[in-house]
Enzyme design. Structure first.
Site, PDB file in Angstrom:
ATOM      1  N   HIS A 147     -79.651  14.306  -1.049  1.00  0.00           N
ATOM      2  CA  HIS A 147     -78.605  13.414  -1.538  1.00  0.00           C
ATOM      3  C   HIS A 147     -77.551  13.225  -0.461  1.00  0.00           C
ATOM      4  O   HIS A 147     -77.202  14.170   0.258  1.00  0.00           O
ATOM      5  CB  HIS A 147     -77.968  13.972  -2.809  1.00  0.00           C
ATOM      6  CG  HIS A 147     -77.264  12.930  -3.604  1.00  0.00           C
ATOM      7  ND1 HIS A 147     -75.984  12.521  -3.313  1.00  0.00           N
ATOM      8  CD2 HIS A 147     -77.675  12.183  -4.656  1.00  0.00           C
ATOM      9  CE1 HIS A 147     -75.623  11.581  -4.171  1.00  0.00           C
ATOM     10  NE2 HIS A 147     -76.627  11.353  -4.991  1.00  0.00           N
ATOM     11  N   HIS A 148     -77.053  11.993  -0.331  1.00  0.00           N
ATOM     12  CA  HIS A 148     -76.127  11.693   0.761  1.00  0.00           C
ATOM     13  C   HIS A 148     -74.821  12.476   0.638  1.00  0.00           C
ATOM     14  O   HIS A 148     -74.084  12.628   1.618  1.00  0.00           O
ATOM     15  CB  HIS A 148     -75.832  10.194   0.809  1.00  0.00           C
ATOM     16  CG  HIS A 148     -75.812   9.634   2.198  1.00  0.00           C
ATOM     17  ND1 HIS A 148     -75.129  10.241   3.241  1.00  0.00           N
ATOM     18  CD2 HIS A 148     -76.385   8.537   2.735  1.00  0.00           C
ATOM     19  CE1 HIS A 148     -75.280   9.532   4.343  1.00  0.00           C
ATOM     20  NE2 HIS A 148     -76.039   8.499   4.071  1.00  0.00           N
ATOM     21  N   SER A 149     -74.522  12.989  -0.539  1.00  0.00           N
ATOM     22  CA  SER A 149     -73.307  13.792  -0.693  1.00  0.00           C
ATOM     23  C   SER A 149     -73.410  15.110   0.067  1.00  0.00           C
ATOM     24  O   SER A 149     -72.396  15.742   0.374  1.00  0.00           O
ATOM     25  CB  SER A 149     -73.033  14.066  -2.180  1.00  0.00           C
ATOM     26  OG  SER A 149     -74.135  14.702  -2.789  1.00  0.00           O
ATOM     27  N   ASN A 342     -69.609  14.384   5.372  1.00  0.00           N
ATOM     28  CA  ASN A 342     -69.668  12.923   5.444  1.00  0.00           C
ATOM     29  C   ASN A 342     -68.384  12.405   6.078  1.00  0.00           C
ATOM     30  O   ASN A 342     -67.453  11.992   5.387  1.00  0.00           O
ATOM     31  CB  ASN A 342     -69.848  12.332   4.045  1.00  0.00           C
ATOM     32  CG  ASN A 342     -71.267  12.480   3.532  1.00  0.00           C
ATOM     33  OD1 ASN A 342     -72.160  11.761   3.954  1.00  0.00           O
ATOM     34  ND2 ASN A 342     -71.471  13.425   2.622  1.00  0.00           N
TER      35      ASN A 342
END
Length: 493
Positions: A147-149, A342
């Protein structure tokens, strides 16, 4: 298709329950309206031994907090948990008759189905799919979802490097990509001049910075409110996020890109954007062309493009002060200048879609465009505004602020530097690395990553909008050849 029983069912067991808040962009990415997932497709030169992968993960995954944590119920914090590695490694049973002669087609279909299956939020948000299927580029393929999180491209590549070794020296880890600082805006010759000239330069540069930032923010506001790109054959509709995605990659020569870079006195990123702008112009020109020659070939270089196409590209920007890679341990240190997480934002690049008789014009346009964008606080302000909106109005409002300009632009381009030498994972040499993502509002994403002497073009696309992604990659290869040939003709190589 059946699955081998390599995993236990059930949730990860809580350990000490330590909690850590999510970063602003991580909050946005896991919100219900966004739900972005990063993928890393890796081709290997040998078949993959699943037991080796499981053993390596059991030894290392608990050392990384993001990959051994689950989201809290409100999606605002990471909660440490014990990881059952077997839950995250999937080795599907593959019937040889099901593959037939099209190994790549089987892999493409498998990965496309996964884009419609969300990650299990009761466990850490990642999994690895091992496909021992031969393709034209590799003997086996792994499909890694996270997941990009959990982290951006730079973070995930750093983690991959920490788990691999140089193929040329199996005892040496491959995480020795040299860190890089951002380029200074003042030339060396000006630094050696008197204070008066330096002052004039500083004042002029500051005024240009403020002007560019003001214009960029006004355009961003207009894009959020009403300004949309032209509806072209590359523009996705309102439902594009919910459609299954497919992935396609092409390997081209990094040495050719470096030759052009040096001859034109520009960056590799400038060259890649120039190639992308040229290829999308030629692709769209064919899409608008309805005439064909008797042999079935498209009419060559007849301009079929409508006038005034508004075509903008969201381009990712790393916000770290150190833009190169560092060892994973250094990235995990608090207050590191090359932090895990991120820490990136977007700028929006206006592409000029048109046919040019001189292929070098595309390069000059991309160089000029990026030179201007480097003198703007656009990317940093976007990150700051999303952070403020998240704090004041919540994740739903921040997600909408992030997604609306994405919906109103056409595509996204991301360029990540990769290993400078060939790497191996526990005796499995890596043939290629193709990063990508899905869950976005674009019909196509273009990811570019260097690996040894290769540049990998990776497309994530909606097949209902773009049925022929190979033609875009064909155009990128042809554009690269045309630019190199033009420089050779002029004696610049």
């Amino acid at each position: 298709m059946r699955e081998e029983k390599t995993s236990k069912k059930g949730k990860g067991r809580m350990t000490n329950g330590e909690e850590e808040p999510l970063s602003p962009m991580a909050r946005v990415f896991q919100s219900p309206g966004i739900d972005l997932c990063a993928v890393t497709i890796m081709g290997f030169k040998t078949k993959i031994n699943p037991d080796v992968v499981l053993d390596a993960l059991k030894q290392n995954v608990s050392k990384h907090p993001r990959f051994s944590s689950i989201l809290s119920d409100n999606g605002a914090k990471w909660i440490e948990t014990e990881v059952n590695v077997e839950d995250h490694v999937i080795v599907p049973y593959i019937d040889p008759e099901e593959i037939g002669e099209g190994g790549q087609s089987f892999i493409d279909d498998y990965m496309s189905r996964l884009t419609m299956i969300p990650l299990d939020r009761s466990r850490p948000l990642w999994d690895i799919h091992i496909l021992n299927v031969k393709t034209s580029d590799a003997e086996a393929v792994s499909f890694i979802r996270s997941h990009h999180s959990l982290g951006d491209g730079m973070s995930l590549i750093s983690l991959m490097l920490a788990c691999t070794h140089k193929t040329s020296d199996p005892d040496m880890f491959s995480n020795a990509i040299p860190p890089m600082k951002r380029r200074a805006t003042m030339s060396h010759s000006l630094k050696t001049k008197g204070w008066f000239l330096r002052s004039i330069f500083t004042i002029g540069s500051t005024m240009r910075l403020l002007w560019n930032t003001t214009i960029d923010m006004l355009l961003l506001l207009a894009t959020v409110l009403f300004l949309k790109d032209t509806e072209t054959p590359l523009k996705g509709g309102a439902d594009v996020r919910n459609n299954p995605k497919r992935f396609y990659h092409r390997i081209i020569s990094l040495d050719d890109i470096k030759l052009i870079k040096n001859a034109m006195n520009m960056t590799i990123n400038d060259v890649l954007l120039g190639i992308t702008q040229a290829s999308l112009s030629h692709y769209l020109n064919r899409q608008y062309d309805k005439k064909k020659e008797e042999d079935g070939a498209l009419t060559s270089y007849q301009n079929n493009l409508p006038d005034g196409i508004r075509f903008r590209v969201a381009c990712t920007v790393n916000l770290r002060s150190d833009i190169g890679f560092k060892p994973l341990a250094d990235m995990m240190v608090k207050d590191s200048k090359c932090r895990w997480g991120n820490y990136f934002s977007f700028i929006f690049l206006p592409f000029t879609i048109g046919l040019q008789t001189d292929p070098l014009v595309y390069l000059k346009m991309s160089k000029s465009m990026m030179a201007r964008k480097k003198h703007s606080y656009h990317a940093a302000l976007v990150y700051f505004i999303i952070k403020i909106v998240l704090k004041v109005f919540g994740s739903k409002a921040a997600a909408e602020l992030f997604d609306r300009p994405v919906r109103n632009t056409t595509t996204c381009v991301s360029n990540v530097i990769g290993p400078m030498e060939e790497i191996s994972f526990r005796g499995h040499p890596v043939s290629y690395i193709a990063p990508s993502s899905y869950g976005h509002s674009h019909a196509m994403l273009i990811h570019l990553m260097s690996y040894a002497d290769k540049m990998i073009i990776s497309l994530a696309y909606d097949p209902t909008v773009i049925p022929d992604p190979h033609k875009i990659c064909d155009d990128m290869e042809e554009s690269l050849k045309a630019m190199k040939a033009s420089l050779c003709e002029r004696g610049l190589l």
